[in-house]
Scaffold this motif. Structure first.
Motif, mmCIF file in Angstrom:
data_model
loop_
_atom_site.group_PDB
_atom_site.id
_atom_site.type_symbol
_atom_site.label_atom_id
_atom_site.label_comp_id
_atom_site.label_asym_id
_atom_site.label_seq_id
_atom_site.Cartn_x
_atom_site.Cartn_y
_atom_site.Cartn_z
ATOM 1 N N HIS A 71 66.824 -12.584 -7.910
ATOM 2 C CA HIS A 71 67.636 -11.450 -8.391
ATOM 3 C C HIS A 71 67.004 -10.191 -7.813
ATOM 4 O O HIS A 71 65.806 -9.964 -7.995
ATOM 5 C CB HIS A 71 67.636 -11.399 -9.914
ATOM 6 N N PRO A 72 67.764 -9.343 -7.128
ATOM 7 C CA PRO A 72 67.145 -8.182 -6.468
ATOM 8 C C PRO A 72 66.583 -7.146 -7.436
ATOM 9 O O PRO A 72 65.719 -6.360 -7.054
ATOM 10 C CB PRO A 72 68.289 -7.602 -5.639
ATOM 11 N N VAL A 73 67.085 -7.144 -8.687
ATOM 12 C CA VAL A 73 66.572 -6.180 -9.658
ATOM 13 C C VAL A 73 65.846 -6.959 -10.756
ATOM 14 O O VAL A 73 66.131 -6.836 -11.945
ATOM 15 C CB VAL A 73 67.701 -5.303 -10.241
ATOM 16 N N SER A 74 64.921 -7.787 -10.322
ATOM 17 C CA SER A 74 64.093 -8.591 -11.224
ATOM 18 C C SER A 74 62.642 -8.159 -11.067
ATOM 19 O O SER A 74 62.173 -7.882 -9.962
ATOM 20 C CB SER A 74 64.236 -10.075 -10.901
ATOM 21 N N TYR A 75 61.944 -8.141 -12.161
ATOM 22 C CA TYR A 75 60.540 -7.704 -12.159
ATOM 23 C C TYR A 75 59.702 -8.566 -11.215
ATOM 24 O O TYR A 75 58.960 -8.048 -10.387
ATOM 25 C CB TYR A 75 60.020 -7.798 -13.589
ATOM 26 N N HIS A 76 59.825 -9.885 -11.341
ATOM 27 C CA HIS A 76 58.992 -10.778 -10.543
ATOM 28 C C HIS A 76 59.777 -11.797 -9.728
ATOM 29 O O HIS A 76 59.175 -12.583 -8.994
ATOM 30 C CB HIS A 76 58.020 -11.545 -11.460
ATOM 31 N N ASN A 77 61.100 -11.821 -9.854
ATOM 32 C CA ASN A 77 61.894 -12.820 -9.143
ATOM 33 C C ASN A 77 62.814 -12.203 -8.103
ATOM 34 O O ASN A 77 63.948 -12.629 -7.930
ATOM 35 C CB ASN A 77 62.707 -13.660 -10.136
ATOM 36 N N LYS A 136 52.011 -12.364 -11.758
ATOM 37 C CA LYS A 136 53.420 -12.428 -12.164
ATOM 38 C C LYS A 136 53.467 -13.018 -13.575
ATOM 39 O O LYS A 136 53.653 -14.215 -13.762
ATOM 40 C CB LYS A 136 54.220 -13.271 -11.178
ATOM 41 N N ASP A 137 53.275 -12.139 -14.554
ATOM 42 C CA ASP A 137 53.035 -12.621 -15.907
ATOM 43 C C ASP A 137 54.262 -12.585 -16.809
ATOM 44 O O ASP A 137 54.133 -12.751 -18.026
ATOM 45 C CB ASP A 137 51.879 -11.846 -16.554
ATOM 46 N N SER A 138 55.463 -12.339 -16.262
ATOM 47 C CA SER A 138 56.661 -12.399 -17.094
ATOM 48 C C SER A 138 57.054 -13.862 -17.318
ATOM 49 O O SER A 138 56.657 -14.761 -16.563
ATOM 50 C CB SER A 138 57.805 -11.618 -16.444
ATOM 51 N N ALA A 139 57.851 -14.094 -18.353
ATOM 52 C CA ALA A 139 58.052 -15.447 -18.863
ATOM 53 C C ALA A 139 58.759 -16.378 -17.883
ATOM 54 O O ALA A 139 58.581 -17.600 -17.935
ATOM 55 C CB ALA A 139 58.824 -15.392 -20.175
ATOM 56 N N ARG A 140 59.586 -15.849 -16.974
ATOM 57 C CA ARG A 140 60.381 -16.694 -16.071
ATOM 58 C C ARG A 140 59.887 -16.626 -14.625
ATOM 59 O O ARG A 140 60.590 -17.045 -13.699
ATOM 60 C CB ARG A 140 61.855 -16.272 -16.139
ATOM 61 N N SER A 141 58.692 -16.134 -14.421
ATOM 62 C CA SER A 141 58.254 -15.839 -13.054
ATOM 63 C C SER A 141 57.774 -17.059 -12.281
ATOM 64 O O SER A 141 57.861 -17.087 -11.053
ATOM 65 C CB SER A 141 57.139 -14.790 -13.083
ATOM 66 N N ILE A 142 57.239 -18.054 -12.957
ATOM 67 C CA ILE A 142 56.728 -19.230 -12.251
ATOM 68 C C ILE A 142 57.760 -20.342 -12.419
ATOM 69 O O ILE A 142 57.871 -20.975 -13.462
ATOM 70 C CB ILE A 142 55.350 -19.665 -12.791
ATOM 71 N N CYS A 143 58.535 -20.540 -11.362
ATOM 72 C CA CYS A 143 59.700 -21.408 -11.458
ATOM 73 C C CYS A 143 59.902 -22.162 -10.145
ATOM 74 O O CYS A 143 59.372 -21.801 -9.098
ATOM 75 C CB CYS A 143 60.945 -20.590 -11.785
ATOM 76 N N PHE A 144 60.699 -23.214 -10.236
ATOM 77 C CA PHE A 144 61.070 -23.998 -9.064
ATOM 78 C C PHE A 144 62.229 -23.306 -8.335
ATOM 79 O O PHE A 144 62.876 -22.399 -8.876
ATOM 80 C CB PHE A 144 61.481 -25.406 -9.486
ATOM 81 N N ALA A 145 62.505 -23.744 -7.130
ATOM 82 C CA ALA A 145 63.564 -23.127 -6.328
ATOM 83 C C ALA A 145 64.931 -23.277 -6.980
ATOM 84 O O ALA A 145 65.831 -22.468 -6.740
ATOM 85 C CB ALA A 145 63.577 -23.732 -4.929
ATOM 86 N N ASP A 146 65.102 -24.301 -7.833
ATOM 87 C CA ASP A 146 66.381 -24.491 -8.506
ATOM 88 C C ASP A 146 66.462 -23.757 -9.838
ATOM 89 O O ASP A 146 67.449 -23.893 -10.561
ATOM 90 C CB ASP A 146 66.672 -25.985 -8.703
ATOM 91 N N PRO A 204 65.009 3.294 -0.776
ATOM 92 C CA PRO A 204 64.533 2.276 -1.710
ATOM 93 C C PRO A 204 65.025 2.557 -3.126
ATOM 94 O O PRO A 204 65.059 3.711 -3.557
ATOM 95 C CB PRO A 204 63.007 2.384 -1.614
ATOM 96 N N VAL A 205 65.419 1.529 -3.840
ATOM 97 C CA VAL A 205 65.938 1.650 -5.197
ATOM 98 C C VAL A 205 64.845 1.235 -6.175
ATOM 99 O O VAL A 205 64.330 0.113 -6.095
ATOM 100 C CB VAL A 205 67.186 0.758 -5.390
ATOM 101 N N ARG A 206 64.520 2.132 -7.085
ATOM 102 C CA ARG A 206 63.443 1.846 -8.033
ATOM 103 C C ARG A 206 63.909 0.885 -9.121
ATOM 104 O O ARG A 206 65.014 0.988 -9.635
ATOM 105 C CB ARG A 206 62.943 3.146 -8.673
ATOM 106 N N TYR A 207 63.052 -0.057 -9.474
ATOM 107 C CA TYR A 207 63.299 -0.928 -10.615
ATOM 108 C C TYR A 207 63.352 -0.061 -11.874
ATOM 109 O O TYR A 207 62.532 0.850 -12.052
ATOM 110 C CB TYR A 207 62.172 -1.953 -10.708
ATOM 111 N N PRO A 208 64.304 -0.299 -12.786
ATOM 112 C CA PRO A 208 64.537 0.659 -13.878
ATOM 113 C C PRO A 208 63.382 0.852 -14.847
ATOM 114 O O PRO A 208 63.297 1.889 -15.501
ATOM 115 C CB PRO A 208 65.771 0.086 -14.593
ATOM 116 N N HIS A 209 62.490 -0.122 -14.972
ATOM 117 C CA HIS A 209 61.376 0.011 -15.916
ATOM 118 C C HIS A 209 60.044 0.165 -15.191
ATOM 119 O O HIS A 209 58.985 -0.137 -15.748
ATOM 120 C CB HIS A 209 61.332 -1.196 -16.852
ATOM 121 N N SER A 210 60.096 0.658 -13.975
ATOM 122 C CA SER A 210 58.894 0.763 -13.158
ATOM 123 C C SER A 210 57.929 1.803 -13.714
ATOM 124 O O SER A 210 58.317 2.912 -14.080
ATOM 125 C CB SER A 210 59.286 1.149 -11.729
#
Length: 628
Positions: free
Chosen positions: A539-545, A404-414, A603-609
């Motif tokens: 977020h349901p339409v998030s790359y890694h979140n 999960k190498d996107s910038a906001r992917s490693i985060c706390f529950a808050d 199933p709904v494809r992620y837009p940049h898949s």
């Protein structure tokens, strides 16, 4: 307007509905470079699509002038395309529907911007001071070239009938006999360096190029005996995945005889450490040659020195290797980039797995590479200093060096973002399995029991420490990571499925985690969400979140099966296989949205898949093995 993608190794084509290249990232690409940024067909009349049929090897489109309802068109146009390795071939047939002769002018407008794929991905503005040239050769062929110092890319356009050339346009006036037709063949060749194809040769035929591609895929797919458990939908997904893997094989950098899994279309058709390794691991029981080629290719570019500009360190396995202009001139760090914490242990895991399937040969051949990889894990990787594999978040290129190498992917529950050095949970699982697997090689192949004992002891300590430091008490789950202050990054994330896959957790803990992954917060009905629903950053339409990655779900299936949760593993697998059944050709995309199945009956494809994509293609294979 939708786009359509075909791929043959490092060559791919993205077109619109009419088979034209006209906008956005459409184009004809080879080796990270766009060789045609425009390829637009015209007859002077407004044309409409009557039919468009596409398979993996070819495209057939039928067009006719857009006449009023009470007026029949004078002619039709048949366009057939096929993609070769470094080539695009097209055949045009214009058919006269009238009882009198008709003259039709056929035109192709073309352009070659030779854009680097990093420009087109929108990753920044880059200066490209090279020189563009256009040469019309004696045979009527057109040579388009781009040069910058010793870097040179070229595109050759040739046709079966000499064309009239004007600006960026080729045209032919075709005299059609009554109720007759006139054919025209074209070929576009892409390459680099000073040597270009000789002038005057006839273009290849679509049928021949498509046949070669089809035979190559059939040879790869046929004879592979994958257990489908009397499950025809899984069988269809497996077959589709194998065909995609066949198309995604690319030559290894500097070793063209090795064909390795390229990560995916459009931006990842090259050697990727983590992607190529996990793909090869998933396909290992059925196509072990992919693993052998990947291991050799990665050993050849294994880190040798400390180079912070590309995060290279001795023994480290590369993240990716690029050949485009921006990488060649150091405008991005990705020419040979080592920003990955997990490729090195995965290299060792795959080496051990390959030995169990194919014998001792590769383990003997790559012993020094394996020992160097282990040394990296202890020293530069962080096992000695931090007790875990860790990565910094302030280096060049990627912020995060896990899958999960996107910038906001490693985060706390808050929603708070984690800062490094970061020890992500699945990398510790990979490290554990790498130590166990390499100890087995040391004991049984290299005849070094002292080294084997050292690795086994360190694996046991890592396992005990992991349970103590990563277990989220009261959550029956594992932390996503430890941050630079050794705080538990408490977001509930699908990375836990990888932890189960590795075996680092004791059985009781593993079963607790596995059962949570099947809960509605995680399982959308199509697959496992990357982040459990209900948390602040979800977020349901998030790359890694919040999105659903097929390979991630397949790894969770394997992890649950390893933990003895066969019923739960089958439940996840059924969702993913059902998702494949909703896709054209049963092809799973790179990532899907995390909407609940009860909310979206498809199933709904992620837009940049990316699609096709190697991890996703290999996911049904891993499922079939895990449930066998």
């Amino acid at each position: 307007m939708s786009t359509h993608t075909s791929v043959r190794g490092t060559t791919f084509l993205i077109t619109g509905d009419t088979a034209d290249v006209v906008a956005g990232t459409e184009g004809f690409y080879a080796e990270d470079t766009r060789h045609l940024s425009r390829w637009e067909f015209s007859t002077g009349d407004a044309l409409r699509v009557l039919s468009a049929v596409r398979d993996r090897q070819s495209t057939s489109v039928i067009l006719s002038p857009a006449t009023p309802r009470n007026q029949d068109a004078a002619y039709s146009v048949f366009r057939d395309q096929a993609l070769g390795s470094g080539s695009l071939v097209e055949e045009v047939r214009v058919r006269n529907h009238l009882a009198v002769p008709v003259a039709v002018t056929v035109e192709f407008r073309f352009a070659a911007d030779f854009a680097d794929q990093f420009e087109l991905r929108g990753t920044g503005q880059f200066e490209r001071p090279g020189r563009h040239t256009t040469i019309v050769r004696e045979s009527g062929e057109v040579l388009l070239a781009y040069e910058r110092d010793d870097y040179r890319k070229w595109t050759v356009l040739r046709s079966s009938v000499p064309a009239a050339y004007a600006g960026e346009q080729l045209s032919w006036t075709l005299d059609l006999p009554p109720h007759g037709e006139v054919p025209l063949r074209l070929e576009v060749l892409a390459g680099e360096g000073q040597r270009v194809p000789v002038s005057g040769e006839q273009p290849a035929r679509v049928a021949d190029v498509a046949r070669r591609a089809r035979l190559d895929v059939e040879e790869f797919v046929e004879g592979v005996d994958v257990p489908a458990h009397g499950w025809p939908e899984l069988r269809a997904a497996v077959t589709a995945g194998l065909a995609d893997l066949a198309d995604l094989r690319v030559p290894a950098p500097g070793q063209p005889d090795l064909r390795i899994p390229g990560a995916g279309v459009p931006w990842f058709l090259t050697l990727f450490g983590r992607d190529s390794l996990i793909t090869s691991m998933s396909a290992l029981p059925y196509r072990p040659e992919l693993a052998g080629a990947t291991l050799r290719a990665l050993a050849a570019v294994q880190g040798r020195v400390v180079d912070p500009a590309r995060i290279e360190e001795p023994g480290k396995i590369a993240h990716e290797v690029r050949q485009g202009e921006l990488s060649r001139f150091g405008q991005t760090p990705y020419g040979r980039y080592y920003g990955t914490v997990d490729a090195t242990p995965l290299f060792l895991v795959l080496l051990g797995g390959h030995r169990r399937v194919a014998g001792d040969g590769m383990a003997i051949e790559l012993e020094s590479a394996a020992r160097a990889a282990v040394d990296w894990m202890f020293h530069h990787g962080g096992l000695d200093e931090h007790g875990y594999l860790v990565y910094r978040t302030d280096g060049p290129g990627l912020v995060h060096q896990c899958w999960k190498d996107s910038a906001r992917s490693i985060c706390f529950a808050d929603g708070e973002l984690a800062e490094g050095p970061i020890a992500v949970c699945e990398a510790q699982g990979y490290a554990y399995e790498a130590l166990i697997s390499t100890a087995e090689l040391a004991r049984e192949v290299w005849r070094d029991p002292a080294y084997a004992d050292r690795l086994t002891d360190r694996a046991a300590r890592l396992r005990a420490d992991f349970e103590q430091d990563f277990w989220l008490r009261g959550q029956d789950f594992v932390a996503l990571a430890l941050d630079g202050r050794r705080r538990q990054v408490d977001a509930l994330a699908s990375n836990a499925g990888h932890v189960l896959w590795s075996g680092i957790l004791p059985d009781g803990r593993a079963q607790q985690v596995g059962k949570r992954l099947t809960e509605p917060r995680f399982f959308s009905g199509w697959g496992v969400r990357t982040l459990a629903e209900g948390q602040v950053p979800f977020h349901p339409v998030s790359y890694h979140n919040g999105g659903v990655w097929p390979h991630d779900t397949a790894i969770a299936v394997a992890g649950l099966a390893r933990a003895g949760l066969t019923t739960e593993a089958t439940h996840l697998a059924e969702g993913l296989v059902a998702a494949a059944g909703h896709q054209p050709g049963n092809r799973l995309p790179e990532v899907m949205a995390g909407y609940a199945r009860a909310e979206t009956p498809y199933p709904v494809r992620y837009p940049h898949s990316a699609s096709p994509q190697a991890w996703a293609a290999a996911a049904p294979l891993l499922i079939a093995t895990s449930l066998a």
